[in-house]
Design a protein around this motif. Structure first.
Motif, PDB file in Angstrom:
ATOM      1  N   ARG A  77       0.819  -1.212   0.000  1.00 14.51           N
ATOM      2  CA  ARG A  77       0.000   0.000   0.000  1.00 14.51           C
ATOM      3  C   ARG A  77       0.852   1.260   0.000  1.00 14.51           C
ATOM      4  O   ARG A  77       0.389   2.330  -0.386  1.00 14.51           O
ATOM      5  N   LEU A  78       2.108   1.150   0.469  1.00 16.06           N
ATOM      6  CA  LEU A  78       3.035   2.268   0.533  1.00 16.06           C
ATOM      7  C   LEU A  78       4.256   1.935  -0.307  1.00 16.06           C
ATOM      8  O   LEU A  78       4.868   0.880  -0.124  1.00 16.06           O
ATOM      9  N   LYS A  79       4.597   2.801  -1.238  1.00 16.37           N
ATOM     10  CA  LYS A  79       5.782   2.640  -2.085  1.00 16.37           C
ATOM     11  C   LYS A  79       6.864   3.573  -1.581  1.00 16.37           C
ATOM     12  O   LYS A  79       6.581   4.720  -1.217  1.00 16.37           O
ATOM     13  N   ILE A  80       8.108   3.092  -1.563  1.00 15.43           N
ATOM     14  CA  ILE A  80       9.232   3.894  -1.091  1.00 15.43           C
ATOM     15  C   ILE A  80      10.314   3.888  -2.144  1.00 15.43           C
ATOM     16  O   ILE A  80      10.699   2.828  -2.631  1.00 15.43           O
ATOM     17  N   GLU A  81      10.804   5.081  -2.484  1.00 17.82           N
ATOM     18  CA  GLU A  81      11.922   5.234  -3.418  1.00 17.82           C
ATOM     19  C   GLU A  81      12.989   6.082  -2.755  1.00 17.82           C
ATOM     20  O   GLU A  81      12.686   7.132  -2.186  1.00 17.82           O
ATOM     21  N   GLY A  82      14.230   5.631  -2.810  1.00 15.30           N
ATOM     22  CA  GLY A  82      15.333   6.414  -2.257  1.00 15.30           C
ATOM     23  C   GLY A  82      15.936   5.764  -1.033  1.00 15.30           C
ATOM     24  O   GLY A  82      15.983   4.544  -0.910  1.00 15.30           O
ATOM     25  N   ASP A  83      16.385   6.585  -0.116  1.00 16.44           N
ATOM     26  CA  ASP A  83      17.142   6.191   1.070  1.00 16.44           C
ATOM     27  C   ASP A  83      16.261   5.421   2.065  1.00 16.44           C
ATOM     28  O   ASP A  83      15.433   6.011   2.755  1.00 16.44           O
ATOM     29  N   MET A  84      16.473   4.110   2.141  1.00 16.78           N
ATOM     30  CA  MET A  84      15.666   3.283   3.039  1.00 16.78           C
ATOM     31  C   MET A  84      15.961   3.598   4.505  1.00 16.78           C
ATOM     32  O   MET A  84      15.086   3.447   5.356  1.00 16.78           O
ATOM     33  N   GLY A  85      17.180   4.037   4.820  1.00 10.11           N
ATOM     34  CA  GLY A  85      17.497   4.435   6.193  1.00 10.11           C
ATOM     35  C   GLY A  85      16.656   5.614   6.626  1.00 10.11           C
ATOM     36  O   GLY A  85      16.133   5.641   7.751  1.00 10.11           O
ATOM     37  N   ALA A  86      16.508   6.599   5.756  1.00  6.84           N
ATOM     38  CA  ALA A  86      15.664   7.760   6.047  1.00  6.84           C
ATOM     39  C   ALA A  86      14.212   7.329   6.187  1.00  6.84           C
ATOM     40  O   ALA A  86      13.478   7.813   7.062  1.00  6.84           O
TER      41      ALA A  86
END
Length: 96
Positions: A77-86
């Motif tokens: 339901r949530l997509k994340i792009e970029g710095d996974m630590g952040a």
């Protein structure tokens, strides 16, 4: 600013306080974008360390504490792009 974005900015300010260590963009599908960084939380569409994208219902549930951000991500339901630590730091702040 739409009512959805306005409400989300207010809720994020309450959860993040004076800002966020790093930069994150919340893309609420069909509504707009919010940026959280050291300067605070505001409606904007800027380059950031991480971008979180979801529909309005998912963001509202996360901000209300009804949906854990990790669960939203794992369920797609949530997509994340970029710095996974952040993203992880942000998820912890939203869960608190």
């Amino acid at each position: 600013m739409s009512n959805v974005i306005d409400g989300a900015v207010t809720a994020l300010r309450a959860k993040l306080g004076d800002g966020f260590d790093g930069s994150a963009k919340f893309h609420i599908l069909d509504e707009g974008c919010i940026v959280a960084d050291g300067a605070g939380v505001r409606e904007a569409d800027e380059e950031t360390d991480v971008t979180l994208s979801a529909d309005r219902e998912t963001f509202e549930a996360m901000l209300a504490g009804e949906l854990d951000p990790s669960s939203a991500f794992m369920s797609g339901r949530l997509k994340i792009e970029g710095d996974m630590g952040a993203a992880m730091k942000l998820g912890a702040a939203l869960s608190g």
